[in-house]
Motif scaffolding. Sequence first.
Motif, PDB file in Angstrom:
ATOM      1  N   VAL A  24       0.871  -1.257  -0.025  1.00 40.73           N
ATOM      2  CA  VAL A  24       0.012  -0.129   0.142  1.00 40.73           C
ATOM      3  C   VAL A  24       0.836   1.046  -0.016  1.00 40.73           C
ATOM      4  N   LEU A  25       0.616   1.864  -0.933  1.00 39.14           N
ATOM      5  CA  LEU A  25       1.504   3.237  -0.913  1.00 39.14           C
ATOM      6  C   LEU A  25       0.848   4.430  -0.693  1.00 39.14           C
ATOM      7  N   ASN A  26       1.451   5.552  -0.016  1.00 44.68           N
ATOM      8  CA  ASN A  26       0.880   7.020   0.237  1.00 44.68           C
ATOM      9  C   ASN A  26       1.959   7.759  -0.144  1.00 44.68           C
ATOM     10  N   ASP A  27       1.635   9.079  -0.064  1.00 47.18           N
ATOM     11  CA  ASP A  27       2.514  10.163  -0.551  1.00 47.18           C
ATOM     12  C   ASP A  27       4.061  10.183  -0.019  1.00 47.18           C
ATOM     13  N   GLU A  28       3.956   9.570   1.218  1.00 46.68           N
ATOM     14  CA  GLU A  28       5.303   9.735   1.968  1.00 46.68           C
ATOM     15  C   GLU A  28       5.933   8.343   1.581  1.00 46.68           C
ATOM     16  N   THR A  29       5.539   7.723   1.212  1.00 44.31           N
ATOM     17  CA  THR A  29       6.246   6.010   1.122  1.00 44.31           C
ATOM     18  C   THR A  29       7.668   6.652   0.389  1.00 44.31           C
ATOM     19  N   THR A  30       8.834   5.642   0.805  1.00 43.97           N
ATOM     20  CA  THR A  30       9.957   5.763   0.258  1.00 43.97           C
ATOM     21  C   THR A  30      10.387   4.501   0.130  1.00 43.97           C
ATOM     22  N   ALA A  31      11.379   4.071  -0.437  1.00 40.55           N
ATOM     23  CA  ALA A  31      12.246   2.874  -0.692  1.00 40.55           C
ATOM     24  C   ALA A  31      12.812   2.160   0.560  1.00 40.55           C
ATOM     25  N   ASP A  32      12.645   3.154   1.533  1.00 39.95           N
ATOM     26  CA  ASP A  32      12.988   2.390   2.928  1.00 39.95           C
ATOM     27  C   ASP A  32      11.807   1.506   3.402  1.00 39.95           C
ATOM     28  N   ASP A  33      10.677   2.091   3.185  1.00 38.29           N
ATOM     29  CA  ASP A  33       9.376   1.496   3.841  1.00 38.29           C
ATOM     30  C   ASP A  33       8.907   0.273   3.012  1.00 38.29           C
ATOM     31  N   ILE A  34       9.563  -0.073   1.800  1.00 40.38           N
ATOM     32  CA  ILE A  34       9.161  -1.120   1.136  1.00 40.38           C
ATOM     33  C   ILE A  34      10.412  -2.131   0.900  1.00 40.38           C
ATOM     34  N   ASP A  35      10.339  -3.382   1.311  1.00 40.70           N
ATOM     35  CA  ASP A  35      11.524  -4.388   1.317  1.00 40.70           C
ATOM     36  C   ASP A  35      11.748  -5.033  -0.178  1.00 40.70           C
ATOM     37  N   GLU A  36      10.960  -4.952  -1.190  1.00 43.90           N
ATOM     38  CA  GLU A  36      11.102  -5.452  -2.180  1.00 43.90           C
ATOM     39  C   GLU A  36      11.912  -4.214  -2.988  1.00 43.90           C
ATOM     40  N   TRP A  37      11.546  -2.902  -2.827  1.00 42.67           N
ATOM     41  CA  TRP A  37      11.970  -1.717  -3.519  1.00 42.67           C
ATOM     42  C   TRP A  37      13.474  -1.575  -3.427  1.00 42.67           C
ATOM     43  N   ASP A  38      14.307  -2.460  -4.277  1.00 40.95           N
ATOM     44  CA  ASP A  38      15.840  -2.296  -4.405  1.00 40.95           C
ATOM     45  C   ASP A  38      16.051  -1.716  -5.847  1.00 40.95           C
ATOM     46  N   SER A  39      17.422  -1.654  -5.818  1.00 39.53           N
ATOM     47  CA  SER A  39      17.749  -0.693  -7.232  1.00 39.53           C
ATOM     48  C   SER A  39      17.084  -1.679  -8.588  1.00 39.53           C
ATOM     49  N   LEU A  40      17.069  -2.708  -8.394  1.00 38.19           N
ATOM     50  CA  LEU A  40      16.660  -3.606  -9.648  1.00 38.19           C
ATOM     51  C   LEU A  40      15.217  -3.426  -9.725  1.00 38.19           C
ATOM     52  N   VAL A  41      14.427  -3.632  -8.739  1.00 32.86           N
ATOM     53  CA  VAL A  41      12.861  -3.333  -8.817  1.00 32.86           C
ATOM     54  C   VAL A  41      12.797  -1.954  -9.268  1.00 32.86           C
ATOM     55  N   HIS A  42      13.396  -0.970  -8.827  1.00 36.51           N
ATOM     56  CA  HIS A  42      13.367   0.479  -9.229  1.00 36.51           C
ATOM     57  C   HIS A  42      13.296   0.743 -10.805  1.00 36.51           C
ATOM     58  N   PHE A  57      11.164   9.219 -18.371  1.00 34.85           N
ATOM     59  CA  PHE A  57      11.752   9.983 -17.216  1.00 34.85           C
ATOM     60  C   PHE A  57      13.294  10.380 -17.831  1.00 34.85           C
ATOM     61  N   THR A  58      13.614  11.439 -17.551  1.00 35.43           N
ATOM     62  CA  THR A  58      15.264  11.526 -17.569  1.00 35.43           C
ATOM     63  C   THR A  58      15.966  10.821 -16.906  1.00 35.43           C
ATOM     64  N   ALA A  59      17.308  10.617 -17.249  1.00 35.42           N
ATOM     65  CA  ALA A  59      18.108   9.837 -16.464  1.00 35.42           C
ATOM     66  C   ALA A  59      18.227  10.596 -14.880  1.00 35.42           C
ATOM     67  N   GLU A  60      18.317  12.016 -15.136  1.00 34.61           N
ATOM     68  CA  GLU A  60      18.293  12.688 -13.571  1.00 34.61           C
ATOM     69  C   GLU A  60      16.995  12.274 -12.739  1.00 34.61           C
ATOM     70  N   GLU A  61      15.854  12.278 -13.419  1.00 30.14           N
ATOM     71  CA  GLU A  61      14.755  12.045 -12.648  1.00 30.14           C
ATOM     72  C   GLU A  61      14.405  10.712 -12.256  1.00 30.14           C
ATOM     73  N   ILE A  62      15.162   9.677 -12.778  1.00 29.87           N
ATOM     74  CA  ILE A  62      14.979   8.211 -12.265  1.00 29.87           C
ATOM     75  C   ILE A  62      15.211   8.061 -10.920  1.00 29.87           C
ATOM     76  N   GLY A  63      16.306   8.682 -10.430  1.00 27.10           N
ATOM     77  CA  GLY A  63      16.711   8.424  -9.263  1.00 27.10           C
ATOM     78  C   GLY A  63      16.387   9.602  -8.184  1.00 27.10           C
ATOM     79  N   GLY A  64      15.662  10.356  -8.846  1.00 26.17           N
ATOM     80  CA  GLY A  64      15.683  11.872  -8.226  1.00 26.17           C
ATOM     81  C   GLY A  64      14.380  12.205  -7.465  1.00 26.17           C
ATOM     82  N   TYR A  65      13.543  11.451  -7.516  1.00 24.32           N
ATOM     83  CA  TYR A  65      12.063  11.454  -6.694  1.00 24.32           C
ATOM     84  C   TYR A  65      12.221  11.036  -5.189  1.00 24.32           C
ATOM     85  N   GLY A  66      12.075  11.920  -4.210  1.00 26.83           N
ATOM     86  CA  GLY A  66      12.119  11.801  -2.981  1.00 26.83           C
ATOM     87  C   GLY A  66      11.128  10.706  -2.369  1.00 26.83           C
ATOM     88  N   ASN A  67      10.066  10.457  -2.580  1.00 26.04           N
ATOM     89  CA  ASN A  67       8.758   9.675  -2.248  1.00 26.04           C
ATOM     90  C   ASN A  67       7.902   9.600  -3.345  1.00 26.04           C
TER      91      ASN A  67
END
Lengths: 87, 577
Positions: A24-42, A57-67
């Motif tokens: 279940v996602l909410n606006d504040e969810t980050t990769a830390d909150d979801i076990d499966e969300w590693d770099s490969l899954v990202h 997405f641009t290359a920069e945006e891919i890793g750029g969103y905080g939540n």
Amino acid sequence: MTHEEIRNKIQSIFIDVTENAAIVLNDETTADDIDEWDSLVHIQLIVEMERCFGISFTAEEIGGYGNVGQMADGIAEKMGVVPENRP
Amino acid sequence: MTFNELKKNLKKDFTGLKRVKLALLGDSATQFLSLALRAWGYEKGLDADVYEADYNLIYETLMDGNNKLYRGEYEYIIIFQSAEKAADEFYHLPREERPLFAQKRASYMRVLADTVAANNPQAKIIFFNYPEIDDGVFGSFSAKTSYSLLHQIRKLNVLVQDLAQEKGSVFVLDVLSLVNRVGTSNAVSSKWYIVSQNVFQIDFLPAVAKACIDIISAFAGRSNKCIILDLDNTIWGGVIGDDGMDRIQLGDLGIGKAFTQLQVWVKELKQRGVIVAVCSKNDERVAKEVFEKHPDMVLRLEDISLFVANWSNKGDNLKYIQEVLNIGLDSMVFIDDNPFERNLVRSMFPAITVPELPEDPASYLTYLQSLNLFETVSFTDEDLQRTRQYQEESQRAVIRNSSESLEKYLAGLEMEAVVETITPFNLARCAQLTQRSNQFNLTTIRYSEEQLTQFLNDGGKAVCISLKDRFGDYGLISLLLLEKKNDVMEINTWIMSCRVLKRGVEEFAVNEVMKVAAAEGAAAVEGAYVSTAKNSMVKDIYGSMGFEKLGDGKSRREVRCFQPFTTFIRRYDSRRN
């Protein structure tokens, strides 16, 4: 498409990619909150979102969103929709 | 299929699938490719154990003799060097060394191949070739200057081919062709390369994995051997029974060209050794007349191993084709324009490959070509003879049905066998037999040409049997590999082509083995039957040849007191012309 609709769509993409129906996602969810969300899954999530929303997405945006909320805003912007009900 | 769809296979049940061990080494990220390989393996009935070497340590991993790579008995070593990394290397070279780039890199790849061969002689090496990068520095002038990156990459791809031709253990995964098929912009992604070191787009990986698994399936004896064609609206336009010879569409005019091109392709396949059969709802005489008389037909009756045209349902006819040709359903491809027939065949025989054809006949050929239906890992003279051999087989079937007894039939065949060891002339065929035979194969050990040579160098003996009869030449149809251990001659491998079943070649082979055993001073011959999904036909062969069952799956026959079996085969030591 409202902010919430985009977020729900993102949530179903998360569930599809991770094959974990309990996510279940909410606006504040980050990769830390979801076990499966590693770099490969990202990478897979980004690819599926690009396909699903018809955006890129641009290359920069891919890793750029905080939540998840920022991600949904980014998508809305790319789709050219003005989020109506962003709290 | 997207990567995300393919990935779902990973959760499926792999029990009972054939296990294969792959090692994957890359100079860019390989995690997704490794997953895709295992997932695509599932599609082909393979349980692929993929060992992924550490990132960008190809040379170090291969040079380390103690690496897990060599301890784990990996059968396939897949080396994925990216064009992007090759380009980096090229740009770092001083200008004067650039014209030698391709040669240097090819030499390096040769060193990698030799190192693998030294540490694991059994392994097959699969090198990716290099998608072309046009860096826009020289434009079309690239062709005229060896200082250009594109020029060097093209040259390198040719040198990789040369390496594969020279070394039996080296194979090439033609990723260049895959990229060409979908287009660079759909295959490669500079964005993902920058963000994550993934050279290819994630949704291009299923195609790469498929190409790789195609090669491995072919090694595992799971390649398609036969193409079965419908006629009306499949290899010509129109319906011969209604339209007549002068009205069907073929040749240079209009849509006829599409069908002609398809026939040209099938003829090329036939010349490569693929068996061509016809299965059509038609009057046989009317259908055959097109092959005999139509000026624009490319396929002729002599190209067709088995011609079945009648009004029975296609399922029964395919069963008949399978029985006469004596090949597995899973090695047959069925081409039919009619969706009803395709679905009928799919539901009756899920093992048969039935491509869904596009609606427009103009697209049939390019679609079929894109599927890589006929991957192979060898190409020998025998492949060129195959159509004739299967035609002869139908003639024998006629005699068999009219002979009063089996003995009379066998005597009437006037069989002659040549017995020899492995020579440079039959080495490729022998290796191919070990790689392709699944049914009459007692131990199913696969050998490359190098491994066979090594087997002989280690003191092993080989018995190769070639057979011909009054109807034709079968070529080399049986291979036995023998190893003497103390005073026992062990049958390491016994393979025979199913085309010569029950003609006395089995008995003839045992006679030969006993002769070798006696000459080598062995007291007995022992052989094992190792069960697989496909070789149950030979599970009792040793018993029927008078061998005595030992406890451990082996059977034994004493050399002393052996009375040779009577056969109807005359024996020669070398080929008479």
